[in-house]
Design a protein around this motif. Structure first.
Motif, mmCIF file in Angstrom:
data_model
loop_
_atom_site.group_PDB
_atom_site.id
_atom_site.type_symbol
_atom_site.label_atom_id
_atom_site.label_comp_id
_atom_site.label_asym_id
_atom_site.label_seq_id
_atom_site.Cartn_x
_atom_site.Cartn_y
_atom_site.Cartn_z
ATOM 1 N N HIS A 137 0.849 -1.193 0.000
ATOM 2 C CA HIS A 137 0.000 0.000 0.000
ATOM 3 C C HIS A 137 0.888 1.248 0.000
ATOM 4 O O HIS A 137 1.891 1.307 0.723
ATOM 5 C CB HIS A 137 -0.922 0.017 1.215
ATOM 6 N N PRO A 138 0.545 2.252 -0.788
ATOM 7 C CA PRO A 138 1.408 3.452 -0.855
ATOM 8 C C PRO A 138 1.607 4.142 0.488
ATOM 9 O O PRO A 138 2.657 4.757 0.715
ATOM 10 C CB PRO A 138 0.678 4.356 -1.854
ATOM 11 N N LEU A 139 0.635 4.025 1.386
ATOM 12 C CA LEU A 139 0.790 4.645 2.701
ATOM 13 C C LEU A 139 1.907 3.959 3.478
ATOM 14 O O LEU A 139 2.820 4.622 3.998
ATOM 15 C CB LEU A 139 -0.523 4.573 3.471
ATOM 16 N N LEU A 140 1.865 2.626 3.569
ATOM 17 C CA LEU A 140 2.903 1.907 4.305
ATOM 18 C C LEU A 140 4.250 2.008 3.596
ATOM 19 O O LEU A 140 5.300 2.067 4.243
ATOM 20 C CB LEU A 140 2.507 0.444 4.488
ATOM 21 N N GLN A 141 4.231 2.021 2.267
ATOM 22 C CA GLN A 141 5.478 2.175 1.528
ATOM 23 C C GLN A 141 6.130 3.536 1.808
ATOM 24 O O GLN A 141 7.345 3.635 1.950
ATOM 25 C CB GLN A 141 5.211 2.020 0.028
ATOM 26 N N ALA A 142 5.310 4.586 1.870
ATOM 27 C CA ALA A 142 5.842 5.918 2.165
ATOM 28 C C ALA A 142 6.447 5.968 3.561
ATOM 29 O O ALA A 142 7.500 6.585 3.781
ATOM 30 C CB ALA A 142 4.738 6.965 2.031
ATOM 31 N N LEU A 143 5.803 5.296 4.519
ATOM 32 C CA LEU A 143 6.343 5.237 5.875
ATOM 33 C C LEU A 143 7.678 4.511 5.875
ATOM 34 O O LEU A 143 8.646 4.957 6.499
ATOM 35 C CB LEU A 143 5.359 4.521 6.800
ATOM 36 N N GLU A 144 7.721 3.392 5.177
ATOM 37 C CA GLU A 144 8.923 2.562 5.181
ATOM 38 C C GLU A 144 10.093 3.246 4.490
ATOM 39 O O GLU A 144 11.254 3.057 4.876
ATOM 40 C CB GLU A 144 8.597 1.231 4.492
ATOM 41 N N ARG A 145 9.812 4.062 3.476
ATOM 42 C CA ARG A 145 10.882 4.730 2.726
ATOM 43 C C ARG A 145 11.208 6.113 3.289
ATOM 44 O O ARG A 145 11.949 6.883 2.658
ATOM 45 C CB ARG A 145 10.472 4.858 1.256
ATOM 46 N N ASN A 146 10.649 6.422 4.451
ATOM 47 C CA ASN A 146 10.896 7.723 5.088
ATOM 48 C C ASN A 146 10.425 8.885 4.221
ATOM 49 O O ASN A 146 11.013 9.971 4.230
ATOM 50 C CB ASN A 146 12.379 7.901 5.427
ATOM 51 N N GLU A 147 9.357 8.668 3.466
ATOM 52 C CA GLU A 147 8.817 9.696 2.588
ATOM 53 C C GLU A 147 7.509 10.284 3.111
ATOM 54 O O GLU A 147 6.974 11.214 2.503
ATOM 55 C CB GLU A 147 8.593 9.118 1.187
ATOM 56 N N SER A 149 5.226 12.500 5.448
ATOM 57 C CA SER A 149 5.361 13.690 6.280
ATOM 58 C C SER A 149 4.868 13.395 7.687
ATOM 59 O O SER A 149 4.130 12.428 7.919
ATOM 60 C CB SER A 149 4.550 14.841 5.687
ATOM 61 N N LEU A 150 5.244 14.253 8.621
ATOM 62 C CA LEU A 150 4.762 14.101 9.990
ATOM 63 C C LEU A 150 3.250 14.250 10.040
ATOM 64 O O LEU A 150 2.572 13.574 10.823
ATOM 65 C CB LEU A 150 5.439 15.126 10.906
ATOM 66 N N ALA A 151 2.688 15.107 9.198
ATOM 67 C CA ALA A 151 1.236 15.261 9.136
ATOM 68 C C ALA A 151 0.565 13.957 8.721
ATOM 69 O O ALA A 151 -0.496 13.587 9.249
ATOM 70 C CB ALA A 151 0.870 16.381 8.161
ATOM 71 N N THR A 152 1.171 13.233 7.795
ATOM 72 C CA THR A 152 0.632 11.936 7.372
ATOM 73 C C THR A 152 0.689 10.928 8.508
ATOM 74 O O THR A 152 -0.271 10.185 8.747
ATOM 75 C CB THR A 152 1.416 11.410 6.157
ATOM 76 N N VAL A 153 1.803 10.902 9.224
ATOM 77 C CA VAL A 153 1.938 9.995 10.367
ATOM 78 C C VAL A 153 0.872 10.306 11.412
ATOM 79 O O VAL A 153 0.228 9.402 11.961
ATOM 80 C CB VAL A 153 3.343 10.098 10.981
ATOM 81 N N ARG A 154 0.671 11.574 11.689
ATOM 82 C CA ARG A 154 -0.341 11.966 12.669
ATOM 83 C C ARG A 154 -1.738 11.538 12.222
ATOM 84 O O ARG A 154 -2.537 11.030 13.029
ATOM 85 C CB ARG A 154 -0.302 13.475 12.882
ATOM 86 N N THR A 155 -2.059 11.738 10.951
ATOM 87 C CA THR A 155 -3.380 11.352 10.446
ATOM 88 C C THR A 155 -3.595 9.852 10.597
ATOM 89 O O THR A 155 -4.666 9.400 11.028
ATOM 90 C CB THR A 155 -3.532 11.761 8.970
ATOM 91 N N LEU A 209 6.684 2.380 13.093
ATOM 92 C CA LEU A 209 7.858 2.535 13.963
ATOM 93 C C LEU A 209 9.001 3.186 13.204
ATOM 94 O O LEU A 209 9.665 4.100 13.716
ATOM 95 C CB LEU A 209 8.277 1.160 14.498
ATOM 96 N N GLN A 210 9.231 2.753 11.968
ATOM 97 C CA GLN A 210 10.280 3.331 11.132
ATOM 98 C C GLN A 210 10.051 4.823 10.928
ATOM 99 O O GLN A 210 10.981 5.633 11.038
ATOM 100 C CB GLN A 210 10.295 2.605 9.777
ATOM 101 N N ALA A 211 8.801 5.212 10.649
ATOM 102 C CA ALA A 211 8.492 6.621 10.397
ATOM 103 C C ALA A 211 8.679 7.466 11.650
ATOM 104 O O ALA A 211 9.204 8.589 11.582
ATOM 105 C CB ALA A 211 7.066 6.756 9.876
ATOM 106 N N LEU A 212 8.261 6.951 12.797
ATOM 107 C CA LEU A 212 8.420 7.700 14.045
ATOM 108 C C LEU A 212 9.899 7.925 14.348
ATOM 109 O O LEU A 212 10.307 9.021 14.762
ATOM 110 C CB LEU A 212 7.739 6.957 15.193
ATOM 111 N N GLN A 213 10.703 6.894 14.169
ATOM 112 C CA GLN A 213 12.143 7.036 14.411
ATOM 113 C C GLN A 213 12.770 8.008 13.421
ATOM 114 O O GLN A 213 13.641 8.802 13.785
ATOM 115 C CB GLN A 213 12.807 5.665 14.331
#
Length: 399
Positions: free
Chosen positions: A37-47, A49-55, A168-172
């Motif tokens: 899924h593009p959402l999880l892929q973006a998290l995994e690739r550090n792409e 945004s913090l706004a996306t993580v919060r949402t 977890l990757q995105a938060l770090q």
């Protein structure tokens, strides 16, 4: 995406990182829809945004806040007391009874939300999130316990690592420490055990009954599809939000690549929140978790300051804080009560109206010696050190 595991005997290949024990229960195409899924892929690739993580965290909170209700509803449909007791182990961990945690998992997640700045009240649950909640609850309330087991096991616990590792990757990546990440790292370690407990019950309920087993698989697929739909809605919502101005500083931290972002003149940037109403009256989950860790009542003044923090501490008659020290400064102002503070090898008395100073790394403890509750304000520069590179440090010296 990680490579797929090769086939093992008659089993369908699964996503790397998952045990082949799930090959007879989970479909490869469903797991691919999830991890690709593009959402999880973006998290995994550090792409992301913090706004996306919060949402994502906010929508996940709208779903996961019902977890104990899902579990209780499922246990109510089980006929074998041994099965109920097996699932109670999961409940005990959630409530912080087992596992060595001083706070419940719900409070731990609330701490994550607070640290990251994700306020569930700021965004209503999306229709797809509500559909996820209703589907999970409907199966857990079914008189056929197999439906609830499949929903919780195949549609939640078994796939937690696939979802939580990218988060977890995105938060770090955004510079958050253990206060924000502990919930996810803990569940990555523990939830497969919970899933295996449920799987053992499912295997017994479907023994030599192919139709029943296919029924359970169908429920798991439905829940994964609901989760993918929820991720679709979150991703679409984040994609429609206005992009940050090019000159905006990155949220969370700076690196050497950001040196040019220093402005040539000052400009006021007003955050959305400028007040925290009725701090002591509106105690939130994060306050409860913080108080549990500190072993006395503490109210957090939750404002978007990047360099200073303010908390309101309370000590009952005869109560004392734990002996501790930290590498950030503290200025304390006493508004009510009297007592003393042990600071290093000195004992400093105080009463309402007094202010005291705690130097860096000096071990200290505050003691209420009066006949009423003591209330004090503590102002610290821990956020400054955290934003300079996560170098704030606190050490507890007594239980």
């Amino acid at each position: 995406m990680e490579a797929l595991l090769e086939k093992s005997g008659s089993k369908t290949p699964l996503i790397a990182g998952m045990s082949l024990i799930w090959a007879d229960w989970l479909k490869e195409e469903d797991l691919q829809d999830l991890v690709e899924h593009p959402l999880l892929q973006a998290l995994e690739r550090n792409e992301a945004s913090l706004a996306t993580v919060r949402t994502l965290l906010i929508q996940h909170s709208h779903y996961s806040r019902h977890f104990t209700r899902y579990l209780c509803a499922l246990m109510g449909q089980l006929s074998d007391p041994a099965d109920v007791m097996a699932l109670m182990e999961n409940m005990r961990e959630e409530m912080g009874v087992d596992g060595g945690s001083a706070i419940t998992h719900a409070e731990m997640f609330q701490r994550t939300l607070r640290v990251v700045g994700a306020a569930p009240a700021s965004h209503a649950p999306l229709p797809q999130t509500l559909a996820m909640v209703d589907t999970m609850m409907g199966h857990c309330q079914s008189s056929d316990a197999l439906a609830g087991l499949a929903a919780m096991c195949l549609g939640a616990e078994a796939i937690v690592p696939l979802i939580y590792r990218p988060i977890l990757q995105a938060l770090q990546h955004h510079g958050f420490g253990e206060d924000a990440t502990e919930f996810f790292s803990l569940h990555i370690e523990e939830d497969e055990d919970h899933a295996l407990t449920m799987l053992a019950i499912m295997q017994r309920l479907t023994l030599d009954q192919d139709a029943r087993r296919e029924q359970a698989i169908a429920v798991g697929r439905e829940l994964i599809a609901r989760r993918v739909a929820m991720f679709d809605a979150i991703w679409a919502h984040c994609q429609t939000q206005p992009a940050a101005a090019p000159a905006a500083a990155p949220a969370g931290h700076f690196s050497s690549a950001d040196f040019w972002r220093v402005p040539s003149q000052l400009q006021a940037q007003l955050p959305e929140r400028l007040s925290h109403e009725q701090v002591m009256a509106a105690s939130q989950g994060g306050d409860q978790a913080f108080s549990s860790e500190r072993k006395h009542k503490v109210h957090i003044v939750d404002l978007p300051s990047r360099t200073i923090s303010l908390t309101i501490g309370r000590l009952e008659e005869g109560e004392a804080t734990r002996l501790h020290r930290h590498n950030y400064e503290t200025v304390i102002y006493v508004t009510q009560g009297q007592g003393y503070s042990r600071i290093g090898d000195r004992q400093v008395p105080w009463r309402a109206g007094d202010a005291i100073y705690v130097p860096v790394w000096a071990e200290h403890q505050h003691v209420n010696t009066g006949a009423e509750e003591c209330v004090y304000l503590a102002c610290e520069n821990a956020p400054l050190l955290q934003n300079l590179g996560g170098i704030a440090l606190r050490e507890e010296l007594s239980a």
